[in-house]
Design a protein around this motif. Structure first.
Motif, PDB file in Angstrom:
ATOM      1  N   ALA A 123      -0.209  74.898 -30.575  1.00 17.68           N
ATOM      2  CA  ALA A 123      -0.790  73.813 -29.782  1.00 17.68           C
ATOM      3  C   ALA A 123      -1.240  74.372 -28.452  1.00 17.68           C
ATOM      4  CB  ALA A 123       0.220  72.685 -29.566  1.00 17.68           C
ATOM      5  N   GLY A 124      -2.222  73.712 -27.857  1.00 13.99           N
ATOM      6  CA  GLY A 124      -2.682  74.097 -26.532  1.00 13.99           C
ATOM      7  C   GLY A 124      -2.149  73.138 -25.477  1.00 13.99           C
ATOM      8  N   PHE A 125      -2.239  73.546 -24.233  1.00  9.68           N
ATOM      9  CA  PHE A 125      -1.935  72.634 -23.142  1.00  9.68           C
ATOM     10  C   PHE A 125      -2.855  72.951 -21.967  1.00  9.68           C
ATOM     11  CE2 PHE A 125       1.054  76.158 -22.747  1.00  9.68           C
ATOM     12  CZ  PHE A 125       0.997  76.506 -21.404  1.00  9.68           C
ATOM     13  N   GLU A 126      -3.184  71.912 -21.201  1.00 14.90           N
ATOM     14  CA  GLU A 126      -4.087  72.035 -20.071  1.00 14.90           C
ATOM     15  C   GLU A 126      -3.326  71.783 -18.774  1.00 14.90           C
ATOM     16  OE1 GLU A 126      -7.320  69.377 -20.665  1.00 14.90           O
ATOM     17  OE2 GLU A 126      -8.118  70.467 -22.412  1.00 14.90           O
ATOM     18  N   VAL A 127      -3.759  72.463 -17.727  1.00 11.31           N
ATOM     19  CA  VAL A 127      -3.113  72.361 -16.421  1.00 11.31           C
ATOM     20  C   VAL A 127      -4.006  71.559 -15.484  1.00 11.31           C
ATOM     21  CG1 VAL A 127      -2.128  73.618 -14.483  1.00 11.31           C
ATOM     22  CG2 VAL A 127      -2.008  74.585 -16.798  1.00 11.31           C
ATOM     23  N   GLY A 128      -3.451  70.508 -14.886  1.00 16.65           N
ATOM     24  CA  GLY A 128      -4.195  69.680 -13.960  1.00 16.65           C
ATOM     25  C   GLY A 128      -3.774  69.895 -12.525  1.00 16.65           C
ATOM     26  N   SER A 129      -4.057  68.938 -11.694  1.00 12.33           N
ATOM     27  CA  SER A 129      -3.702  69.043 -10.278  1.00 12.33           C
ATOM     28  C   SER A 129      -2.182  69.052 -10.125  1.00 12.33           C
ATOM     29  CB  SER A 129      -4.293  67.860  -9.505  1.00 12.33           C
ATOM     30  OG  SER A 129      -3.827  66.634 -10.031  1.00 12.33           O
ATOM     31  N   ASN A 130      -1.719  69.747  -9.097  1.00 10.38           N
ATOM     32  CA  ASN A 130      -0.287  69.869  -8.808  1.00 10.38           C
ATOM     33  C   ASN A 130       0.496  70.422  -9.999  1.00 10.38           C
ATOM     34  OD1 ASN A 130      -0.627  68.734  -6.186  1.00 10.38           O
ATOM     35  ND2 ASN A 130      -0.629  66.681  -7.102  1.00 10.38           N
ATOM     36  N   ASN A 131      -0.189  71.272 -10.781  1.00  8.05           N
ATOM     37  CA  ASN A 131       0.433  71.916 -11.951  1.00  8.05           C
ATOM     38  C   ASN A 131       0.918  70.928 -13.000  1.00  8.05           C
ATOM     39  OD1 ASN A 131      -0.025  74.423 -10.812  1.00  8.05           O
ATOM     40  ND2 ASN A 131       2.037  74.622  -9.979  1.00  8.05           N
ATOM     41  N   SER A 132       0.325  69.741 -13.026  1.00  8.61           N
ATOM     42  CA  SER A 132       0.667  68.790 -14.080  1.00  8.61           C
ATOM     43  C   SER A 132       0.107  69.285 -15.414  1.00  8.61           C
ATOM     44  CB  SER A 132       0.090  67.406 -13.755  1.00  8.61           C
ATOM     45  OG  SER A 132      -1.334  67.471 -13.686  1.00  8.61           O
ATOM     46  N   LEU A 133       0.783  68.944 -16.498  1.00  8.15           N
ATOM     47  CA  LEU A 133       0.427  69.469 -17.806  1.00  8.15           C
ATOM     48  C   LEU A 133       0.033  68.350 -18.765  1.00  8.15           C
ATOM     49  CD1 LEU A 133       3.354  72.026 -18.269  1.00  8.15           C
ATOM     50  CD2 LEU A 133       1.041  72.477 -17.410  1.00  8.15           C
ATOM     51  N   THR A 134      -1.004  68.600 -19.532  1.00 12.19           N
ATOM     52  CA  THR A 134      -1.386  67.736 -20.646  1.00 12.19           C
ATOM     53  C   THR A 134      -1.138  68.516 -21.924  1.00 12.19           C
ATOM     54  OG1 THR A 134      -3.092  66.637 -19.323  1.00 12.19           O
ATOM     55  CG2 THR A 134      -3.240  66.412 -21.726  1.00 12.19           C
ATOM     56  N   LEU A 135      -0.176  68.065 -22.713  1.00 14.86           N
ATOM     57  CA  LEU A 135       0.245  68.809 -23.897  1.00 14.86           C
ATOM     58  C   LEU A 135      -0.552  68.367 -25.116  1.00 14.86           C
ATOM     59  CD1 LEU A 135       4.122  68.679 -23.359  1.00 14.86           C
ATOM     60  CD2 LEU A 135       2.444  70.301 -22.442  1.00 14.86           C
ATOM     61  N   GLY A 136      -1.075  69.349 -25.861  1.00 15.03           N
ATOM     62  CA  GLY A 136      -1.835  69.057 -27.058  1.00 15.03           C
ATOM     63  C   GLY A 136      -0.938  68.801 -28.262  1.00 15.03           C
ATOM     64  N   SER A 137      -1.560  68.434 -29.371  1.00 17.72           N
ATOM     65  CA  SER A 137      -0.830  68.147 -30.606  1.00 17.72           C
ATOM     66  C   SER A 137      -0.593  69.442 -31.381  1.00 17.72           C
ATOM     67  CB  SER A 137      -1.622  67.163 -31.478  1.00 17.72           C
ATOM     68  OG  SER A 137      -1.834  65.948 -30.793  1.00 17.72           O
ATOM     69  N   TRP A 138       0.551  69.513 -32.037  1.00 19.14           N
ATOM     70  CA  TRP A 138       0.867  70.682 -32.841  1.00 19.14           C
ATOM     71  C   TRP A 138       0.082  70.665 -34.156  1.00 19.14           C
ATOM     72  CZ3 TRP A 138       3.424  74.595 -30.779  1.00 19.14           C
ATOM     73  CH2 TRP A 138       4.247  74.351 -29.679  1.00 19.14           C
ATOM     74  N   GLN A 139      -0.423  71.832 -34.529  1.00 18.00           N
ATOM     75  CA  GLN A 139      -1.153  71.987 -35.784  1.00 18.00           C
ATOM     76  C   GLN A 139      -0.522  73.133 -36.574  1.00 18.00           C
ATOM     77  OE1 GLN A 139      -5.601  71.562 -35.419  1.00 18.00           O
ATOM     78  NE2 GLN A 139      -5.135  71.912 -33.257  1.00 18.00           N
ATOM     79  N   GLN A 140      -0.446  72.967 -37.879  1.00 16.88           N
ATOM     80  CA  GLN A 140       0.139  74.006 -38.728  1.00 16.88           C
ATOM     81  C   GLN A 140      -0.851  75.144 -38.908  1.00 16.88           C
ATOM     82  OE1 GLN A 140       2.211  72.720 -42.348  1.00 16.88           O
ATOM     83  NE2 GLN A 140       1.204  74.405 -43.448  1.00 16.88           N
ATOM     84  N   VAL A 141      -0.386  76.369 -38.730  1.00 16.74           N
ATOM     85  CA  VAL A 141      -1.226  77.532 -38.990  1.00 16.74           C
ATOM     86  C   VAL A 141      -1.505  77.584 -40.489  1.00 16.74           C
ATOM     87  CG1 VAL A 141      -1.344  80.047 -38.939  1.00 16.74           C
ATOM     88  CG2 VAL A 141      -0.327  78.805 -37.014  1.00 16.74           C
ATOM     89  N   PRO A 142      -2.770  77.619 -40.896  1.00 16.00           N
ATOM     90  CA  PRO A 142      -3.082  77.620 -42.328  1.00 16.00           C
ATOM     91  C   PRO A 142      -2.800  78.969 -42.980  1.00 16.00           C
ATOM     92  CG  PRO A 142      -5.090  77.807 -41.050  1.00 16.00           C
ATOM     93  CD  PRO A 142      -3.978  77.594 -40.060  1.00 16.00           C
ATOM     94  N   GLY A 143      -2.736  78.971 -44.293  1.00 20.62           N
ATOM     95  CA  GLY A 143      -2.569  80.213 -45.035  1.00 20.62           C
ATOM     96  C   GLY A 143      -1.163  80.433 -45.529  1.00 20.62           C
ATOM     97  N   ASN A 144      -0.364  79.343 -45.666  1.00 18.16           N
ATOM     98  CA  ASN A 144       1.025  79.448 -46.125  1.00 18.16           C
ATOM     99  C   ASN A 144       1.805  80.435 -45.267  1.00 18.16           C
ATOM    100  OD1 ASN A 144       3.217  78.754 -47.785  1.00 18.16           O
ATOM    101  ND2 ASN A 144       2.847  80.497 -49.148  1.00 18.16           N
ATOM    102  N   VAL A 145       1.641  80.308 -43.955  1.00 21.43           N
ATOM    103  CA  VAL A 145       2.309  81.180 -42.992  1.00 21.43           C
ATOM    104  C   VAL A 145       3.710  80.639 -42.749  1.00 21.43           C
ATOM    105  CG1 VAL A 145       2.212  82.127 -40.667  1.00 21.43           C
ATOM    106  CG2 VAL A 145       0.111  81.819 -41.971  1.00 21.43           C
ATOM    107  N   THR A 146       4.708  81.236 -43.398  1.00 24.30           N
ATOM    108  CA  THR A 146       6.073  80.747 -43.324  1.00 24.30           C
ATOM    109  C   THR A 146       7.027  81.877 -42.955  1.00 24.30           C
ATOM    110  OG1 THR A 146       6.288  81.078 -45.717  1.00 24.30           O
ATOM    111  CG2 THR A 146       5.752  78.855 -44.956  1.00 24.30           C
TER     112      THR A 146
END
Length: 346
Positions: A123-146
Motif C-alpha cells: 500500500a502507499g501513503f501520502e504526506v500532507g501538511s504538518n506531516n499528516s498521513l493519508t494511508l492507502g488501501s492494501w492490495q495483494q501482490v499478484p503471482g501467488n506470492v506467499t
C-alpha cells in the motif's frame, strides 16, 4: 507475543562493525544471540514523543530530501507508520506477525507486509501538511506470492516511472525475486513480473535485498540451511541471477535473516546474527578482552568474547591468494549492565 523497544544508531562510514564489499572489499557485522541494543551510542527510536515498541521488527526508509518513514507492527500485529518521528497512525485492517517493509520510490512511499494468510500485500501513503498521513488501501501482490516470513523490498532507479524489486522466501523455502514497474501515476497496480527463483537460494529465513545504484546491480543475500551467508547478483534490466556466492561461513550457525545495504559509492554492508554465544560480564571489556578466554559449556554454547576479522578482497568473483598478515580484528564483549561493546585491536 513479546514486546521489543526499538533503538537506532547513526553510523559513520566504516566506524562500526560492518563491512563492505561485493565489488571491492568485504566485511561482516556479526551479532550474537545474546547481543542487547543498549550499547553506548544507541538511542531510542521515537514517534510522537514516545519510544517505539513492537513485536517482530521495525522498517525505515529515507527519500532524497532525508525525510524518514518508519513502519512497524505492535504486539497485536497491527501496522503503524510515522513520518519524521511524528505521531504514528495505525493502518486499518492490516495485521501481520512478521516485520513489515517500507521504501521510497520515484512516486512516493510504499509499505509491504505478510498477511495472516501468508500473502504479501502493499500500500502507499501520502504526506500532507504538518506531516499528516493519508494511508492507502492494501492490495495483494499478484503471482501467488506467499511466504511465512517478512518481505524485503528495494526501490530501483528510473526516470518517470516507479520500479521496485521484491524478494521473499517461498513456502517451499526457495528464495524468489519479483520485479514491479508502473509507467503512469494514473494507472492502478502497474506490471508485476512472474516471481523468479534465485539461483541455488534455499533458506529458512527471509532474504535481504539491496540496490547498488553506483554499479547498476541488485544483490540478494540469504542464510543457507547450513547456517552460512550467501549472496547473488543481478544486473538491473536483466533477469539473470549469478550463482550463489559464499560470503561467510562462521564457526557458529547464523540464526536469522541477514541485512544488506549499499553505500553511495557501491560498497555493500552485511549483518548477521550468530547463534550460541554468551558474553561474560566484564567491567572493562576493551581492556580485559584477553583476560577472559572463550569456553564451551556442556550444551555447546560458546561463553566468552568473540571477534570479527576483516580482510580486503580484490573482487566478488575473484579468488586470489590473500596475505594472512593483512587484516583488521574487532573484539566484542559484554559489560556488567548487559551492554555490548567492541574495540578494534589492529
Amino acid at each position: 507475543m513479546s514486546k521489543s523497544n526499538f533503538v537506532s544508531r547513526k553510523l559513520k562510514k566504516k566506524s562500526s562493525l560492518c563491512a563492505a564489499a561485493l565489488a571491492a572489499t568485504l566485511s561482516i557485522l556479526t551479532i550474537s544471540s545474546a547481543t542487547q541494543a543498549s550499547a553506548t551510542g544507541w538511542s531510542p527510536e521515537i514517534s510522537g514523543g514516545q519510544q517505539v515498541t513492537g513485536a517482530a521488527g521495525f522498517a525505515q526508509a529515507h527519500d532524497n530530501s532525508n525525510n524518514i518513514a518508519d513502519v512497524w507492527n505492535d504486539t497485536q500485529g497491527h501496522i503503524h507508520v510515522a513520518f519524521n518521528n511524528g505521531t504514528n497512525q495505525t493502518w486499518p485492517t492490516a495485521v501481520t506477525h512478521d516485520a513489515p517493509a517500507v521504501v521510497h520510490t520515484e512516486w512516493g512511499w510504499r509499505a509491504f507486509h505478510t498477511g495472516t494468510d501468508n500473502h504479501i500485500y502493499y500500500a502507499g501513503f501520502e504526506v500532507g501538511s504538518n506531516n499528516s498521513l493519508t494511508l492507502g488501501s492494501w492490495q495483494q501482490v499478484p503471482g501467488n506470492v506467499t511466504t511465512t516470513s517478512s518481505p524485503t523490498v528495494t526501490p530501483l532507479p528510473g526516470a518517470n516511472l516507479e520500479q521496485w524489486e521484491l524478494a521473499y522466501t517461498g513456502l517451499d523455502n526457495h528464495v524468489y525475486a519479483q520485479y514491479h514497474q508502473r509507467t503512469s501515476q494514473s494507472t492502478g497496480q502497474g506490471t508485476f513480473a512472474t516471481p523468479q527463483a534465485v539461483t541455488q537460494a534455499v533458506s529458512n529465513y527471509a532474504p535481504a535485498l539491496a540496490t547498488d545504484t553506483a554499479h547498476g546491480s541488485l544483490t540478494v543475500a540469504w542464510t543457507g540451511t547450513n547456517g552460512s551467508l550467501y549472496a547473488s547478483q543481478q544486473r538491473i534490466g536483466t533477469s539473470t541471477w549469478s550463482s550463489a556466492l559464499t560470503m561467510s561461513t562462521p564457526s557458529r550457525p547464523i540464526l536469522s535473516q541477514p541485512t544488506a545495504a549499499f553505500t553511495q559509492d557501491g560498497q555493500p554492508w552485511f549483518g548477521m546474527n550468530i547463534s550460541d554465544i554468551t558474553f561474560p560480564d566484564q567491567s572493562n571489556p576493551p581492556v580485559t578482552y584477553y583476560a577472559g578466554p572463550a569456553q564451551i559449556d556442556g550444551a555447546g554454547t560458546l561463553i566468552g568474547h568473540t571477534h570479527v576479522a576483516v580482510e580486503e578482497l580484490a573482487g566478488l568473483t575473484s579468488n586470489p591468494v590473500l596475505d594472512p598478515r593483512n587484516f583488521d580484528v574487532y573484539g566484542i564483549g559484554g559489560t556488567e549492565n548487559g551492554s555490548v561493546v567492541w574495540k578494534k585491536f589492529n
